[in-house]
Design an enzyme around this catalytic site. Structure first.
Site, PDB file in Angstrom:
ATOM      1  NE  ARG B  68     -39.489   0.993 -11.366  1.00 21.06           N
ATOM      2  CZ  ARG B  68     -40.608   1.619 -11.756  1.00 21.06           C
ATOM      3  NH1 ARG B  68     -40.674   2.716 -12.475  1.00 21.06           N
ATOM      4  NH2 ARG B  68     -41.789   1.680 -10.854  1.00 21.06           N
ATOM      5  CG  ASP B  69     -39.071  -6.697 -14.195  1.00 23.37           C
ATOM      6  OD1 ASP B  69     -39.685  -5.069 -14.734  1.00 23.37           O
ATOM      7  OD2 ASP B  69     -38.872  -7.133 -14.493  1.00 23.37           O
ATOM      8  CG  LEU B  70     -34.687  -5.333  -9.389  1.00 19.14           C
ATOM      9  CD1 LEU B  70     -33.638  -4.531  -9.607  1.00 19.14           C
ATOM     10  CD2 LEU B  70     -34.124  -6.796  -8.709  1.00 19.14           C
TER      11      LEU B  70
END
Lengths: 469, 112
Positions: B68-70
């Site tokens: 989810r960092d992306l």
């Protein structure tokens, strides 16, 4: 933690406010907290924590103390042993040319005794060389400029002599040709010239005005002063010939400020009288003064007392300048405006001027010299327009003149502006273009301090005026 | 500078230089003085999954999956060539994620 100490800075007061002028060329106005920090560190080195505690003990809030100290470190007002050493900054190479000084002739119709080109201290060796520049040489010089100035948006050509106007026909052709060359490359070319004014005619004035050419007239004031040394070969003074021509020039040529350039000598030190005459009686826009370049034993050389008299009068004019600036008026004392410009930019010079770097002088023979003052001197030639500059000779000249090599200057607060002073004057005095001009150090420091004070006063009381610079 | 007053151009250059070297690194937030206290973008306080780490200094214990960092990169084009990129290869990557705070579980891993 590394102890902190004050680093080199010239502190001064202007309009009741404290300022600091740094070797970087930066001018900062100091808050009370910074002054207190300097006072504390002058009493002895402290580490950062001790300094902060000292400031807090004197009523400065913790936040303000911390910000002050951090900012002073960043500005290099204070520092520890870890403060980065001054960097040796050699000029960028290749350094594009910006200004070409074309000595259209080495002949002159005046015989001013102090002339650096013909006088007793001349460096020129014109024997056997052309007296007037020919078209081929001038054309090659302009071509040389545009090749060497690649990448610059604007370049300058300054016409010089001898007496520049003795070769006016060539000047006309150069202007025409250089404009075409500039247009081809999408560049702008600016023209200016220095003249003694004796050969101005209505036709020449018309040309100068139409072509928007900057004009500086060499003139030493009212007749009783000008005619002491600025004379024709038969000894007759030149003022009577110059004055009506200058009036005609000033009346017609209004597109650019016309400047008078005064050489101060032993008997010509009435700065105020000269300024008043040239500015108000004749109507020059700007008047600039320079003490004569000479070895110290000439009769017309200005001694220390004469220079003190000059500085006293410069101070008077500088304060007049400031009063004008506070009223948003121009004054016309160009020595001050030139220095204020450099202070405002914050220059920090590696060399005293652009000679041999962004500027070269070209003599009638096509020889390239570091500047117009070295033109026609075999000993100082850097090359020829046909073959270009000899980079080894150029490097030697620049290495000699670099501030890092002038050890006497390394403790002087005025070095960002002065950088040891004129290469030519150094050669005349000391036989070495890279020698610092030690004979006027005190004078330069007093002058710089005066201009910093004037700058600070304008910055404090009418900062918008500084946008002119 | 808040205490010293830079008067000439060189002083202002030095001021700019100090600000550039000493200020926080602030993504997508340029110009003007930085507000204090400074909350960096991407902090979990504003639900921009991205730069946070867990209590152990790693990413294993984060409350959201690391991929989810992306998300932040994808939405804002923060990286020059993020994977997934929404311009060419994964235009619909967040199609099932209308509201990040609620729908973040619907964002799948990407294997280029």
């Amino acid at each position: 933690m590394t102890p902190l100490a004050p680093l080199e800075a010239h502190t001064f007061e202007a309009a009741g406010e404290p300022f600091a002028y740094l070797p970087s060329g930066a001018v900062f106005q100091l808050p009370r907290s910074a002054q207190l920090a300097l006072d504390l560190l002058r009493e002895g080195a402290l580490d950062q924590q001790e300094l902060l505690e000292g400031l807090i003990a004197r009523g400065i809030s913790a936040g303000e103390a911390e910000e002050t100290v951090e900012e002073m470190r960043g500005a290099r007002l204070i520092g520890g042993e870890d403060a980065a050493p001054a960097m040796e900054e050699q000029p960028v190479t290749p350094f594009p040319l910006q200004t070409l000084v074309l000595n259209l002739t080495n002949q002159c119709n005046l015989s001013c005794q102090y002339c650096y080109e013909f006088g007793e201290d001349r460096v020129a060796t014109p024997e056997g060389k052309p007296k007037f520049m020919d078209w081929e040489t001038a054309q090659a010089s302009v071509d040389y400029l545009f090749v060497q100035a690649a990448g610059r948006r604007a370049v300058s050509i300054t016409f010089f002599g001898g007496e520049t106007l003795m070769n006016f026909r060539l000047l006309e052709r150069v202007v025409e040709y250089a404009k075409v060359r500039a247009a081809e490359g999408g560049q702008y070319v600016d023209f200016s010239l220095t003249t003694n004014g004796t050969l101005l005619t209505p036709e020449i004035i018309e040309f100068l005005a139409n072509e928007n050419i900057g004009v500086t007239v060499s003139l030493d004031g009212p007749p009783e002063l000008n005619d002491k040394l600025r004379v024709f070969a038969n000894g007759r003074g030149s003022y009577g010939v110059i004055a009506p021509k200058v009036r005609a020039l000033l009346a017609r040529h209004t597109t650019r400020p016309i400047a008078a350039r005064v050489t101060l000598t032993a008997e010509v030190t009435d700065v105020l009288g000269i300024f008043k005459h040239l500015k108000h009686d004749l109507g020059f826009t700007e008047v600039g003064f320079a003490p004569v370049t000479t070895s110290s034993n000439r009769l017309y050389s200005i001694g220390p007392q004469g220079l003190d008299r000059v500085l006293e009068q410069f101070r008077f004019l500088a304060e007049e300048y400031r009063d004008h600036a506070l009223r948003n008026e121009t004054h016309g004392f160009s020595n001050v405006s030139d220095t204020l410009t450099e202070i405002h930019q914050g220059v920090n010079k590696s060399h005293p001027c652009g000679a041999g770097l962004g500027l070269v002088g070209i003599g009638p023979s096509g020889d390239i010299a570091p500047c117009h003052r070295f033109v026609d001197s075999d000993a100082h030639a850097l090359g020829h327009v046909s073959t270009g500059i000899d980079t080894a000779r150029q490097a030697d000249f620049l290495h000699r003149g670099h501030i890092n090599r002038k050890y006497d200057c390394h403790t002087c607060f005025a070095r960002p502006l002065c950088a040891g002073g004129c290469h030519h004057e150094a050669f005349v005095r000391y036989g070495d273009t890279g020698h610092p001009n030690l004979h006027y150090c005190d004078w330069i420091r007093d002058w710089t301090a005066l201009c910093l004070r004037i700058y600070g006063e304008i910055a404090a009381r009418n900062p918008a005026f500084l946008n002119h610079f | 500078m808040r205490r010293l007053r830079p008067v000439n151009r060189k002083a202002r250059q030095i001021d700019d230089h100090i600000a550039a070297t000493q200020g926080d690194i602030v993504g997508l937030q340029q110009g003007g003085p930085q507000p204090r206290p400074h909350i960096p973008m991407g902090c979990s306080l504003v639900f921009m999954p991205g730069w946070e780490v867990d209590a152990a200094g790693g990413t294993a214990g984060l409350c959201q999956p690391v991929e989810r960092d992306l998300y932040d990169c994808y939405v804002t084009c923060f990286w020059p060539a993020q994977v997934p990129d929404h311009l060419n290869n994964y235009p619909d990557w967040t199609a099932k994620c209308a509201t990040a705070t609620k729908d973040w579980r619907n964002i799948d891993l990407v294997f280029p």
